[in-house]
Every structure is written in structure tokens, then in C-alpha cells.
Design a protein around this motif. Sequence first.
Motif, PDB file in Angstrom:
ATOM      1  N   SER A  58       0.907  -1.240   0.030  1.00 15.20           N
ATOM      2  CA  SER A  58      -0.035  -0.161   0.028  1.00 15.20           C
ATOM      3  C   SER A  58       0.867   1.348  -0.250  1.00 15.20           C
ATOM      4  O   SER A  58       0.504   2.252  -0.853  1.00 15.20           O
ATOM      5  CB  SER A  58      -0.902   0.052   1.183  1.00 15.20           C
ATOM      6  OG  SER A  58      -2.049  -0.912   1.138  1.00 15.20           O
ATOM      7  N   GLU A  59       1.892   1.208   0.739  1.00 11.77           N
ATOM      8  CA  GLU A  59       2.816   2.445   1.007  1.00 11.77           C
ATOM      9  C   GLU A  59       3.486   2.807  -0.342  1.00 11.77           C
ATOM     10  O   GLU A  59       3.729   3.632  -0.616  1.00 11.77           O
ATOM     11  CB  GLU A  59       3.776   2.235   1.917  1.00 11.77           C
ATOM     12  CG  GLU A  59       3.134   2.220   3.458  1.00 11.77           C
ATOM     13  CD  GLU A  59       2.466   1.024   3.806  1.00 11.77           C
ATOM     14  OE1 GLU A  59       1.675   0.990   4.870  1.00 11.77           O
ATOM     15  OE2 GLU A  59       2.434  -0.194   2.849  1.00 11.77           O
ATOM     16  N   LEU A  60       3.829   1.662  -1.174  1.00 13.21           N
ATOM     17  CA  LEU A  60       4.471   1.715  -2.443  1.00 13.21           C
ATOM     18  C   LEU A  60       3.476   2.433  -3.507  1.00 13.21           C
ATOM     19  O   LEU A  60       3.983   3.224  -4.150  1.00 13.21           O
ATOM     20  CB  LEU A  60       4.860   0.468  -2.775  1.00 13.21           C
ATOM     21  CG  LEU A  60       6.062  -0.226  -2.295  1.00 13.21           C
ATOM     22  CD1 LEU A  60       6.260  -1.527  -2.581  1.00 13.21           C
ATOM     23  CD2 LEU A  60       7.516   0.445  -2.539  1.00 13.21           C
ATOM     24  N   VAL A  61       2.031   2.039  -3.414  1.00 11.68           N
ATOM     25  CA  VAL A  61       1.204   2.594  -4.422  1.00 11.68           C
ATOM     26  C   VAL A  61       1.021   4.126  -4.047  1.00 11.68           C
ATOM     27  O   VAL A  61       1.053   4.726  -4.797  1.00 11.68           O
ATOM     28  CB  VAL A  61      -0.081   1.648  -4.347  1.00 11.68           C
ATOM     29  CG1 VAL A  61      -1.042   2.567  -4.960  1.00 11.68           C
ATOM     30  CG2 VAL A  61       0.079   0.362  -4.764  1.00 11.68           C
ATOM     31  N   GLU A  74      20.578  -1.175 -10.946  1.00 17.88           N
ATOM     32  CA  GLU A  74      21.671   0.046 -10.848  1.00 17.88           C
ATOM     33  C   GLU A  74      21.606   0.926  -9.716  1.00 17.88           C
ATOM     34  O   GLU A  74      22.302   1.335  -9.117  1.00 17.88           O
ATOM     35  CB  GLU A  74      21.327   1.052 -12.033  1.00 17.88           C
ATOM     36  CG  GLU A  74      21.705   0.529 -13.434  1.00 17.88           C
ATOM     37  CD  GLU A  74      21.155   1.363 -14.441  1.00 17.88           C
ATOM     38  OE1 GLU A  74      20.552   2.457 -14.327  1.00 17.88           O
ATOM     39  OE2 GLU A  74      21.355   0.764 -15.743  1.00 17.88           O
ATOM     40  N   ALA A  75      20.332   0.649  -9.031  1.00 15.90           N
ATOM     41  CA  ALA A  75      20.334   1.440  -7.500  1.00 15.90           C
ATOM     42  C   ALA A  75      20.562   0.631  -6.560  1.00 15.90           C
ATOM     43  O   ALA A  75      20.658   1.013  -5.357  1.00 15.90           O
ATOM     44  CB  ALA A  75      18.726   1.797  -7.514  1.00 15.90           C
ATOM     45  N   GLY A  76      20.974  -0.725  -6.825  1.00 16.96           N
ATOM     46  CA  GLY A  76      21.752  -1.609  -5.786  1.00 16.96           C
ATOM     47  C   GLY A  76      20.685  -2.704  -5.255  1.00 16.96           C
ATOM     48  O   GLY A  76      20.973  -3.132  -4.240  1.00 16.96           O
ATOM     49  N   PHE A  77      19.593  -2.845  -5.884  1.00 14.75           N
ATOM     50  CA  PHE A  77      18.781  -3.798  -5.440  1.00 14.75           C
ATOM     51  C   PHE A  77      18.687  -5.035  -6.021  1.00 14.75           C
ATOM     52  O   PHE A  77      19.292  -5.116  -7.377  1.00 14.75           O
ATOM     53  CB  PHE A  77      17.332  -3.254  -5.546  1.00 14.75           C
ATOM     54  CG  PHE A  77      16.836  -1.974  -4.812  1.00 14.75           C
ATOM     55  CD1 PHE A  77      16.653  -2.436  -3.373  1.00 14.75           C
ATOM     56  CD2 PHE A  77      16.984  -0.811  -5.313  1.00 14.75           C
ATOM     57  CE1 PHE A  77      16.271  -1.373  -2.459  1.00 14.75           C
ATOM     58  CE2 PHE A  77      16.792   0.360  -4.359  1.00 14.75           C
ATOM     59  CZ  PHE A  77      16.307   0.047  -2.947  1.00 14.75           C
ATOM     60  N   VAL A  89      11.363   3.418  -4.882  1.00 16.32           N
ATOM     61  CA  VAL A  89      10.420   3.979  -5.444  1.00 16.32           C
ATOM     62  C   VAL A  89      11.023   4.842  -6.669  1.00 16.32           C
ATOM     63  O   VAL A  89      10.439   4.961  -7.871  1.00 16.32           O
ATOM     64  CB  VAL A  89       9.535   4.937  -4.569  1.00 16.32           C
ATOM     65  CG1 VAL A  89       8.696   5.999  -5.640  1.00 16.32           C
ATOM     66  CG2 VAL A  89       8.747   4.197  -3.754  1.00 16.32           C
ATOM     67  N   GLU A  90      12.202   5.626  -6.534  1.00 10.29           N
ATOM     68  CA  GLU A  90      12.561   6.638  -7.674  1.00 10.29           C
ATOM     69  C   GLU A  90      13.325   5.546  -8.788  1.00 10.29           C
ATOM     70  O   GLU A  90      13.259   5.974  -9.963  1.00 10.29           O
ATOM     71  CB  GLU A  90      13.999   7.307  -7.069  1.00 10.29           C
ATOM     72  CG  GLU A  90      13.485   8.486  -6.162  1.00 10.29           C
ATOM     73  CD  GLU A  90      12.279   9.419  -6.806  1.00 10.29           C
ATOM     74  OE1 GLU A  90      12.635   9.521  -8.088  1.00 10.29           O
ATOM     75  OE2 GLU A  90      11.167   9.432  -6.389  1.00 10.29           O
ATOM     76  N   ALA A  91      13.849   4.247  -8.470  1.00  8.61           N
ATOM     77  CA  ALA A  91      14.214   3.472  -9.278  1.00  8.61           C
ATOM     78  C   ALA A  91      13.206   3.076 -10.250  1.00  8.61           C
ATOM     79  O   ALA A  91      13.475   2.920 -11.626  1.00  8.61           O
ATOM     80  CB  ALA A  91      15.136   2.394  -8.765  1.00  8.61           C
ATOM     81  N   VAL A 104      11.782   4.556 -14.800  1.00 11.24           N
ATOM     82  CA  VAL A 104      11.419   3.766 -15.892  1.00 11.24           C
ATOM     83  C   VAL A 104       9.695   3.933 -16.135  1.00 11.24           C
ATOM     84  O   VAL A 104       9.456   4.358 -17.197  1.00 11.24           O
ATOM     85  CB  VAL A 104      11.431   2.317 -15.872  1.00 11.24           C
ATOM     86  CG1 VAL A 104      10.879   1.277 -16.929  1.00 11.24           C
ATOM     87  CG2 VAL A 104      12.856   2.013 -15.586  1.00 11.24           C
ATOM     88  N   PHE A 105       9.075   3.747 -15.154  1.00 11.32           N
ATOM     89  CA  PHE A 105       7.477   3.906 -15.365  1.00 11.32           C
ATOM     90  C   PHE A 105       6.959   5.301 -15.954  1.00 11.32           C
ATOM     91  O   PHE A 105       6.116   5.467 -16.739  1.00 11.32           O
ATOM     92  CB  PHE A 105       6.667   3.408 -14.214  1.00 11.32           C
ATOM     93  CG  PHE A 105       5.423   3.097 -14.440  1.00 11.32           C
ATOM     94  CD1 PHE A 105       4.796   2.083 -15.343  1.00 11.32           C
ATOM     95  CD2 PHE A 105       4.168   3.985 -13.747  1.00 11.32           C
ATOM     96  CE1 PHE A 105       3.396   1.873 -15.506  1.00 11.32           C
ATOM     97  CE2 PHE A 105       2.884   3.686 -14.099  1.00 11.32           C
ATOM     98  CZ  PHE A 105       2.458   2.519 -14.934  1.00 11.32           C
ATOM     99  N   TYR A 106       7.478   6.305 -15.475  1.00  9.70           N
ATOM    100  CA  TYR A 106       7.139   7.685 -15.725  1.00  9.70           C
ATOM    101  C   TYR A 106       7.601   7.812 -17.066  1.00  9.70           C
ATOM    102  O   TYR A 106       7.156   8.862 -17.628  1.00  9.70           O
ATOM    103  CB  TYR A 106       7.657   8.504 -14.705  1.00  9.70           C
ATOM    104  CG  TYR A 106       6.977   8.634 -13.283  1.00  9.70           C
ATOM    105  CD1 TYR A 106       6.045   7.762 -13.230  1.00  9.70           C
ATOM    106  CD2 TYR A 106       7.101   9.799 -12.452  1.00  9.70           C
ATOM    107  CE1 TYR A 106       5.372   7.765 -11.919  1.00  9.70           C
ATOM    108  CE2 TYR A 106       6.520   9.800 -11.323  1.00  9.70           C
ATOM    109  CZ  TYR A 106       5.612   8.874 -10.920  1.00  9.70           C
ATOM    110  OH  TYR A 106       4.747   8.970 -10.043  1.00  9.70           O
ATOM    111  N   CYS A 107       8.616   7.331 -17.735  1.00 12.01           N
ATOM    112  CA  CYS A 107       9.288   7.555 -18.865  1.00 12.01           C
ATOM    113  C   CYS A 107       8.932   6.776 -19.860  1.00 12.01           C
ATOM    114  O   CYS A 107       9.353   7.093 -21.298  1.00 12.01           O
ATOM    115  CB  CYS A 107      10.944   7.927 -18.708  1.00 12.01           C
ATOM    116  SG  CYS A 107      11.396   8.987 -17.531  1.00 12.01           S
ATOM    117  N   GLU A 108       7.999   5.722 -19.789  1.00  9.75           N
ATOM    118  CA  GLU A 108       7.548   5.225 -20.835  1.00  9.75           C
ATOM    119  C   GLU A 108       6.639   5.638 -21.798  1.00  9.75           C
ATOM    120  O   GLU A 108       5.850   6.400 -21.527  1.00  9.75           O
ATOM    121  CB  GLU A 108       7.023   3.695 -20.249  1.00  9.75           C
ATOM    122  CG  GLU A 108       7.796   2.433 -19.801  1.00  9.75           C
ATOM    123  CD  GLU A 108       7.177   1.339 -19.628  1.00  9.75           C
ATOM    124  OE1 GLU A 108       5.954   1.334 -18.816  1.00  9.75           O
ATOM    125  OE2 GLU A 108       7.375   0.315 -20.161  1.00  9.75           O
TER     126      GLU A 108
END
Length: 202
Positions: free
Chosen positions: A45-48, A126-129, A191-193, A197-201
Amino acid sequence: MNDMYNHFHALKAAESEYRIVCREKQEADRIVFSPHGGGIEPGVSELVHAFSDRCSIYLFEGMKKRNNHFLHLTSTRFDEPVALRMVKRHDAALAFHGYRDRTKMHTIAGGSDIAGAKAIVESLREAGFSAELAAENGRFKGAHPANIVNQSKKALGIQLELSTAQRRAFFDHFTFGGRRFSKNDCFFRYVEAVKRVFYCED
């Protein structure tokens, strides 16, 4: 996880301890959601909510004090009417889920938008995950047309499955009340990682 109910109508007839949260942005062409929010798969939920700055959001949240897994409906069965309407009004959709693994911090990306899922995996790494694309015949592939995440206008869906350990790492206090106010740097980097992608698709 085996579902107790085969569809939302049956769940609604038997259960009352859940809530639906939805915010639709008129100008948004993408939606971020989870059918397993609240206590069903803790931490999604917090991610959404973190995507509400630019996307429409939807959450089906379990509110039971215990046994929230009773409210779990598999994504191919999740036919809650508001969710279906909202997803079908947007060009692309991103769904957050959780799977049980308390030891390894990991994300498995699937859905019909394979290119988008692959790009998110690369961004997370790339973000370390730790992240991987779902196996072709794996249980987290999420590419079935009946999966609600794939029912957007352009049939573009990305499904992110996060382990328990990964979701727990996002918060200093991994309780129902504590998660809201204890998001840490790990949460915001993740979230930023995904947003990159999702905001720029296209």
C-alpha cells in the motif's frame, strides 16, 4: 496462496473488513495499484501511494486484525468493479505484490509489458537492489490476459513481486500503523528506481 473465494462477489458477500482506496487523476494515462494492500501483503500500500504524484492509484486493503490472507484474490480472479473500470481507462498499469521470503531481499518483475519489466529490473539493479525478470513458465510471470494488470487500454501491464524481506527493509517499523510513518532511505531509493522507468515509458 490458495484463494478462499473465486471472485469478488463471493468475497463481498462473506467479508466486511476491507477498504477500497482510489484516486483518479483526470490527466493521468497510467495507474499504479495493488489488489493485495493493507494486511494482505504488507508494505505494498505504501508503495502504491508513493506514485500518487503523477498516476491514478487503486488499493484493495485487508483491514482484519488477523487472517488477512482470507481476502486474497489472485490477479486473474480479481474482478472488483472499481478496479476493473479504472485499469481499463488507463493506457498502462503497474501492480505491486508481495511474496513470502523472509531472508532474501528481492524483486521479480513480470506482466505483459516485458520491455517495461526488464527496464525496471535494470533500473533496480543500478540502484543496488536485487531483481530479476520472471521466468517464462514461472508462477510470477503475470502475463495472462485475465490478469487485471494487463487489462489497460493498451494491454500494457507490469507486475512487481517483492519478497517479505525486501518490503520489511523499507520501514523502520513493519507494523500496520508503523509503516506509514517509518519509510526509510531504502524505500525512497526503490520508488525512484521504478519511477525512472514507469514515468518515462512511451
